[in-house]
Design an enzyme around this catalytic site. Sequence first.
Site, PDB file in Angstrom:
ATOM      1  N   TYR A  40      15.082  43.823 -17.092  1.00  0.00           N
ATOM      2  CA  TYR A  40      13.815  43.152 -16.791  1.00  0.00           C
ATOM      3  C   TYR A  40      14.105  41.898 -15.965  1.00  0.00           C
ATOM      4  O   TYR A  40      14.824  41.972 -14.969  1.00  0.00           O
ATOM      5  CB  TYR A  40      13.044  42.882 -18.092  1.00  0.00           C
ATOM      6  CG  TYR A  40      11.580  42.648 -17.836  1.00  0.00           C
ATOM      7  CD1 TYR A  40      10.812  43.601 -17.164  1.00  0.00           C
ATOM      8  CD2 TYR A  40      10.959  41.483 -18.255  1.00  0.00           C
ATOM      9  CE1 TYR A  40       9.469  43.390 -16.913  1.00  0.00           C
ATOM     10  CE2 TYR A  40       9.610  41.267 -18.010  1.00  0.00           C
ATOM     11  CZ  TYR A  40       8.877  42.219 -17.331  1.00  0.00           C
ATOM     12  OH  TYR A  40       7.551  42.001 -17.076  1.00  0.00           O
ATOM     13  N   LYS A  95       2.178  70.869 -23.305  1.00  0.00           N
ATOM     14  CA  LYS A  95       2.685  71.173 -21.964  1.00  0.00           C
ATOM     15  C   LYS A  95       3.856  70.257 -21.623  1.00  0.00           C
ATOM     16  O   LYS A  95       4.858  70.689 -21.048  1.00  0.00           O
ATOM     17  CB  LYS A  95       1.562  70.985 -20.953  1.00  0.00           C
ATOM     18  CG  LYS A  95       1.824  71.628 -19.603  1.00  0.00           C
ATOM     19  CD  LYS A  95       1.297  73.039 -19.585  1.00  0.00           C
ATOM     20  CE  LYS A  95       1.448  73.663 -18.221  1.00  0.00           C
ATOM     21  NZ  LYS A  95       0.668  74.879 -18.059  1.00  0.00           N
ATOM     22  N   GLU A 137      -4.533  70.672 -15.411  1.00  0.00           N
ATOM     23  CA  GLU A 137      -4.595  71.610 -16.535  1.00  0.00           C
ATOM     24  C   GLU A 137      -5.981  71.622 -17.168  1.00  0.00           C
ATOM     25  O   GLU A 137      -6.637  70.576 -17.277  1.00  0.00           O
ATOM     26  CB  GLU A 137      -3.566  71.201 -17.590  1.00  0.00           C
ATOM     27  CG  GLU A 137      -3.309  72.237 -18.652  1.00  0.00           C
ATOM     28  CD  GLU A 137      -2.381  73.340 -18.176  1.00  0.00           C
ATOM     29  OE1 GLU A 137      -2.275  74.361 -18.876  1.00  0.00           O
ATOM     30  OE2 GLU A 137      -1.766  73.190 -17.108  1.00  0.00           O
ATOM     31  N   ASP A 138      -6.421  72.804 -17.570  1.00  0.00           N
ATOM     32  CA  ASP A 138      -7.643  72.976 -18.365  1.00  0.00           C
ATOM     33  C   ASP A 138      -8.855  72.294 -17.734  1.00  0.00           C
ATOM     34  O   ASP A 138      -9.590  71.547 -18.394  1.00  0.00           O
ATOM     35  CB  ASP A 138      -7.411  72.463 -19.794  1.00  0.00           C
ATOM     36  CG  ASP A 138      -6.528  73.401 -20.598  1.00  0.00           C
ATOM     37  OD1 ASP A 138      -6.096  74.434 -20.052  1.00  0.00           O
ATOM     38  OD2 ASP A 138      -6.253  73.110 -21.768  1.00  0.00           O
ATOM     39  N   ASP A 163      -3.245  76.636 -14.391  1.00  0.00           N
ATOM     40  CA  ASP A 163      -4.149  77.690 -14.853  1.00  0.00           C
ATOM     41  C   ASP A 163      -4.442  78.681 -13.732  1.00  0.00           C
ATOM     42  O   ASP A 163      -4.689  79.860 -13.985  1.00  0.00           O
ATOM     43  CB  ASP A 163      -5.468  77.093 -15.355  1.00  0.00           C
ATOM     44  CG  ASP A 163      -5.262  76.192 -16.556  1.00  0.00           C
ATOM     45  OD1 ASP A 163      -4.507  76.581 -17.459  1.00  0.00           O
ATOM     46  OD2 ASP A 163      -5.833  75.087 -16.583  1.00  0.00           O
ATOM     47  N   ALA A 196     -13.742  85.962 -12.690  1.00  0.00           N
ATOM     48  CA  ALA A 196     -13.801  85.271 -11.399  1.00  0.00           C
ATOM     49  C   ALA A 196     -13.643  83.764 -11.559  1.00  0.00           C
ATOM     50  O   ALA A 196     -14.139  82.995 -10.740  1.00  0.00           O
ATOM     51  CB  ALA A 196     -15.123  85.592 -10.692  1.00  0.00           C
ATOM     52  N   GLY A 197     -12.940  83.344 -12.615  1.00  0.00           N
ATOM     53  CA  GLY A 197     -12.672  81.929 -12.816  1.00  0.00           C
ATOM     54  C   GLY A 197     -11.417  81.489 -12.089  1.00  0.00           C
ATOM     55  O   GLY A 197     -10.966  82.135 -11.134  1.00  0.00           O
ATOM     56  N   ALA A 198     -10.836  80.387 -12.549  1.00  0.00           N
ATOM     57  CA  ALA A 198      -9.672  79.810 -11.881  1.00  0.00           C
ATOM     58  C   ALA A 198      -8.528  80.806 -11.792  1.00  0.00           C
ATOM     59  O   ALA A 198      -7.949  81.023 -10.716  1.00  0.00           O
ATOM     60  CB  ALA A 198      -9.225  78.557 -12.623  1.00  0.00           C
ATOM     61  N   ALA A 199      -8.175  81.427 -12.912  1.00  0.00           N
ATOM     62  CA  ALA A 199      -7.060  82.369 -12.912  1.00  0.00           C
ATOM     63  C   ALA A 199      -7.382  83.610 -12.086  1.00  0.00           C
ATOM     64  O   ALA A 199      -6.538  84.102 -11.333  1.00  0.00           O
ATOM     65  CB  ALA A 199      -6.703  82.758 -14.342  1.00  0.00           C
TER      66      ALA A 199
END
Length: 417
Positions: A40, A95, A137-138, A163, A196-199
């Site tokens: 420091y 994660k 994420e999510d 995802d 038809a979502g993110a994945a």
Amino acid sequence: MDSKQLHDEALKYHEFPVPGKIKIVLTKPAETALDLTLAYSPGVAEPVKEIAENPQDAYRYTGKGNSVAIISNGTAILGLGNLGPLASKPVMEGKALLFNRFAKINAIDIEVKHDNVDEFIKTVECIADTFGGINLEDIKAPECFYIERELIKRCNVPIFHDDQHGTAIVSAAGILNALDIQGKKIEDCRVVCVGAGAAGVACSNLLLACGADKSKFFMVDRHGVIRSDRPQYNNGEKPNFINDAGPVTLTDALDGADIVLGVSGPGLITEDHVKSLADKAIIFACSNPDPEVDPKVVKEIRPDIITGTGRSDYPNQINNVLCFPFLFRGTLDVRATCINLEMKKAAMQALRDLAKEPVPAEVVKAAQVDKLEFGPDYVIPKPMDPRLFTRVSKAVAQAAVDSGVATIPMPENYMQE
């Protein structure tokens, strides 16, 4: 383990011996007066001045180059929905645990509360330079597509929505290997993506990039096949998958399909649907914890079909941990400015190749099976395979160098086994 036992054991695991799953540890001594002087004031001023003059020196004098932020707004937590940022914290800590356990990356979770998407984007943009990379994420669709695109444009570090792309890389590797076993080529196949979502969008984009014929590719949401004669329900990605070749319903689309990728919800694929598929078809039913169709049912009525799920208690688990830790490891080690298609394909190919090699005895033992060899019940490596660390990381780093997005050369003798 029944649901009550799982509930009790999971809460106990997270609470004891200390709450949470991660902690910060020191990498330098802090025992003497000299140690504190260097750590420091006044010693810390020296790297401060170096970094102010040359920002790249942050990689020399701080932990930036081995750090990833896992950032969520909690709008799509696992299969539980929009429960808010704070409720997502156990997942984000989990994660971080996986990043550290599998790829020796220091990861920290950040949960962002915001009033609108642009506030979320601005928050992440303002803190991004602290880290070597950002794992989103999510975050629910369709906002996740806009968020990722904007952050890629605005930030100086790699941005990756796992995802979307982690699921796409692992599922594509498994599907292409399964096609090898079934004696089919992806360009000849009728492909149906249920969800038809993110994945679903990311998986579909990668399969098309790997050679799937768009004229034979059908994406299905809760309203049916994505077609030009129906509304797309405010999802800016869906028009990219419009196919007016004939099928209107899920049942229509599945009739004669060679590849079915489920990233939607439990029980949507019926026994009649399974019976209607092409000979030697492939079903990856990735809805968690309950797949779109039970692989045991598929095996009973159509033993010629290769199946995969998101679960560890069935063969061919589509698990993102096969990809994201090592993808970031390779990305960080050559200081890539982004994670591009070439790097994703390299990760996918590394997974494909590894699945075709003899499996070490310790991996077979850890998987608690009698044997593992490339075939209908083993088209993708197991998460506990230690070779993933070197194979996927090296492939990604090399792809970053070859595609021109690495900012330093490949380290000498990198990831030698």
